[in-house]
Design a protein around this motif. Sequence first.
Motif, PDB file in Angstrom:
ATOM      1  N   CYS A   1      18.750  62.430  27.267  1.00  0.00           N
ATOM      2  CA  CYS A   1      18.340  63.768  27.730  1.00  0.00           C
ATOM      3  C   CYS A   1      17.202  63.758  28.754  1.00  0.00           C
ATOM      4  CB  CYS A   1      17.943  64.618  26.525  1.00  0.00           C
ATOM      5  SG  CYS A   1      16.394  64.108  25.744  1.00  0.00           S
ATOM      6  N   GLY A   2      16.497  62.642  28.889  1.00  0.00           N
ATOM      7  CA  GLY A   2      15.407  62.566  29.856  1.00  0.00           C
ATOM      8  C   GLY A   2      14.051  62.965  29.308  1.00  0.00           C
ATOM      9  N   LYS A   3      13.995  63.444  28.067  1.00  0.00           N
ATOM     10  CA  LYS A   3      12.730  63.802  27.444  1.00  0.00           C
ATOM     11  C   LYS A   3      11.900  62.529  27.235  1.00  0.00           C
ATOM     12  CE  LYS A   3      11.111  65.726  23.087  1.00  0.00           C
ATOM     13  NZ  LYS A   3      11.555  66.195  21.773  1.00  0.00           N
ATOM     14  N   ILE A   4      10.591  62.622  27.416  1.00  0.00           N
ATOM     15  CA  ILE A   4       9.736  61.447  27.290  1.00  0.00           C
ATOM     16  C   ILE A   4       9.707  60.962  25.839  1.00  0.00           C
ATOM     17  CG2 ILE A   4       7.381  60.560  27.551  1.00  0.00           C
ATOM     18  CD1 ILE A   4       8.818  61.042  30.196  1.00  0.00           C
ATOM     19  N   THR A   5       9.923  59.660  25.681  1.00  0.00           N
ATOM     20  CA  THR A   5       9.906  59.021  24.371  1.00  0.00           C
ATOM     21  C   THR A   5       9.034  57.773  24.442  1.00  0.00           C
ATOM     22  OG1 THR A   5      11.274  58.200  22.562  1.00  0.00           O
ATOM     23  CG2 THR A   5      11.991  57.641  24.773  1.00  0.00           C
ATOM     24  N   THR A   6       8.744  57.204  23.300  1.00  0.00           N
ATOM     25  CA  THR A   6       7.876  56.032  23.282  1.00  0.00           C
ATOM     26  C   THR A   6       8.487  54.848  22.552  1.00  0.00           C
ATOM     27  OG1 THR A   6       6.825  56.847  21.281  1.00  0.00           O
ATOM     28  CG2 THR A   6       5.774  57.411  23.369  1.00  0.00           C
ATOM     29  N   ASP A   7       9.676  55.048  21.994  1.00  0.00           N
ATOM     30  CA  ASP A   7      10.257  53.990  21.191  1.00  0.00           C
ATOM     31  C   ASP A   7      11.775  53.990  21.349  1.00  0.00           C
ATOM     32  OD1 ASP A   7      10.245  51.891  19.336  1.00  0.00           O
ATOM     33  OD2 ASP A   7      10.634  53.254  17.682  1.00  0.00           O
ATOM     34  N   GLY A   8      12.349  52.856  21.659  1.00  0.00           N
ATOM     35  CA  GLY A   8      13.793  52.763  21.790  1.00  0.00           C
ATOM     36  C   GLY A   8      14.303  53.391  23.067  1.00  0.00           C
ATOM     37  N   LYS A   9      15.604  53.576  23.137  1.00  0.00           N
ATOM     38  CA  LYS A   9      16.217  54.144  24.334  1.00  0.00           C
ATOM     39  C   LYS A   9      16.444  55.639  24.226  1.00  0.00           C
ATOM     40  CE  LYS A   9      18.567  49.998  25.860  1.00  0.00           C
ATOM     41  NZ  LYS A   9      18.681  49.920  27.297  1.00  0.00           N
ATOM     42  N   LEU A  10      16.449  56.160  22.977  1.00  0.00           N
ATOM     43  CA  LEU A  10      16.709  57.577  22.746  1.00  0.00           C
ATOM     44  C   LEU A  10      15.516  58.234  22.065  1.00  0.00           C
ATOM     45  CD1 LEU A  10      20.354  57.335  21.336  1.00  0.00           C
ATOM     46  CD2 LEU A  10      19.671  57.851  23.675  1.00  0.00           C
ATOM     47  N   CYS A  11      15.269  59.497  22.393  1.00  0.00           N
ATOM     48  CA  CYS A  11      14.221  60.257  21.709  1.00  0.00           C
ATOM     49  C   CYS A  11      14.694  60.568  20.285  1.00  0.00           C
ATOM     50  CB  CYS A  11      13.907  61.543  22.477  1.00  0.00           C
ATOM     51  SG  CYS A  11      15.255  62.746  22.516  1.00  0.00           S
ATOM     52  N   GLU A  12      13.786  61.033  19.456  1.00  0.00           N
ATOM     53  CA  GLU A  12      14.121  61.315  18.056  1.00  0.00           C
ATOM     54  C   GLU A  12      15.234  62.351  17.936  1.00  0.00           C
ATOM     55  OE1 GLU A  12      10.949  62.027  15.280  1.00  0.00           O
ATOM     56  OE2 GLU A  12       9.628  60.659  16.373  1.00  0.00           O
ATOM     57  N   GLU A  13      15.194  63.372  18.762  1.00  0.00           N
ATOM     58  CA  GLU A  13      16.210  64.431  18.703  1.00  0.00           C
ATOM     59  C   GLU A  13      17.601  63.886  19.035  1.00  0.00           C
ATOM     60  OE1 GLU A  13      16.927  68.617  20.958  1.00  0.00           O
ATOM     61  OE2 GLU A  13      14.864  68.137  20.372  1.00  0.00           O
TER      62      GLU A  13
ATOM     63  N   LEU B   1      22.968  61.877  17.425  1.00  0.00           N
ATOM     64  CA  LEU B   1      23.920  60.770  17.394  1.00  0.00           C
ATOM     65  C   LEU B   1      24.296  60.415  15.957  1.00  0.00           C
ATOM     66  CD1 LEU B   1      25.493  58.656  19.001  1.00  0.00           C
ATOM     67  CD2 LEU B   1      23.475  57.193  18.874  1.00  0.00           C
ATOM     68  N   LYS B   2      23.313  60.355  15.073  1.00  0.00           N
ATOM     69  CA  LYS B   2      23.581  60.050  13.667  1.00  0.00           C
ATOM     70  C   LYS B   2      24.462  61.132  13.033  1.00  0.00           C
ATOM     71  CE  LYS B   2      19.394  57.367  12.936  1.00  0.00           C
ATOM     72  NZ  LYS B   2      18.053  57.344  12.357  1.00  0.00           N
ATOM     73  N   GLN B   3      24.174  62.391  13.345  1.00  0.00           N
ATOM     74  CA  GLN B   3      24.972  63.493  12.818  1.00  0.00           C
ATOM     75  C   GLN B   3      26.413  63.406  13.321  1.00  0.00           C
ATOM     76  OE1 GLN B   3      24.320  65.696  10.487  1.00  0.00           O
ATOM     77  NE2 GLN B   3      26.343  66.607  10.710  1.00  0.00           N
ATOM     78  N   ASN B   4      26.574  63.118  14.601  1.00  0.00           N
ATOM     79  CA  ASN B   4      27.920  62.979  15.167  1.00  0.00           C
ATOM     80  C   ASN B   4      28.678  61.822  14.511  1.00  0.00           C
ATOM     81  OD1 ASN B   4      27.536  65.137  16.886  1.00  0.00           O
ATOM     82  ND2 ASN B   4      26.974  63.863  18.647  1.00  0.00           N
ATOM     83  N   LEU B   5      27.976  60.732  14.237  1.00  0.00           N
ATOM     84  CA  LEU B   5      28.620  59.599  13.569  1.00  0.00           C
ATOM     85  C   LEU B   5      29.050  59.968  12.153  1.00  0.00           C
ATOM     86  CD1 LEU B   5      26.441  56.577  14.731  1.00  0.00           C
ATOM     87  CD2 LEU B   5      28.861  56.949  15.192  1.00  0.00           C
TER      88      LEU B   5
END
Length: 134
Positions: free
Chosen positions: A89-101, A106-110
């Motif tokens: 989504c482009g939101k700034i994150t600090t860990d991993g490739k994806l933000c928490e949201e 992704l987990k919900q979709n899985l």
Amino acid sequence: MGEVRNCPTCGDLFNYTGMRDVCPKCYAKEEELYEVVYKFLRKRENRAANVDRIVEVTGVPSSLLYKWVRKNRLQRALFPNLGYPCDSCGKITTDGKLCEECQKDLKQNLREFEAAQEFREQIAERDASYHAKK
């Protein structure tokens, strides 16, 4: 043995060995810019600066700052307001490739996919046993 690639910054050919993603000339320029940024951030009053502020003061492109934060050259523990964009989504994150949201989505979709897959398997089993009894 490396492979020959074009430098994504200047377009020159260079021998890519997996260590650096740009040619030696561009790497040297990046290192000079890193020193400018690090010198700025070493001052106590600048340690809480965010990417926009660093770009404004130093003129270093935000893409380089994001690259250094991703590679832990600018550590979050020392500079708490630094991060990089989420790959989704482009939101700034600090860990991993994806933000928490995006991770939650992704987990919900899985989970939904697995539940639907399980449901389809149950129906297929039921249909197979129904046809086998006839």
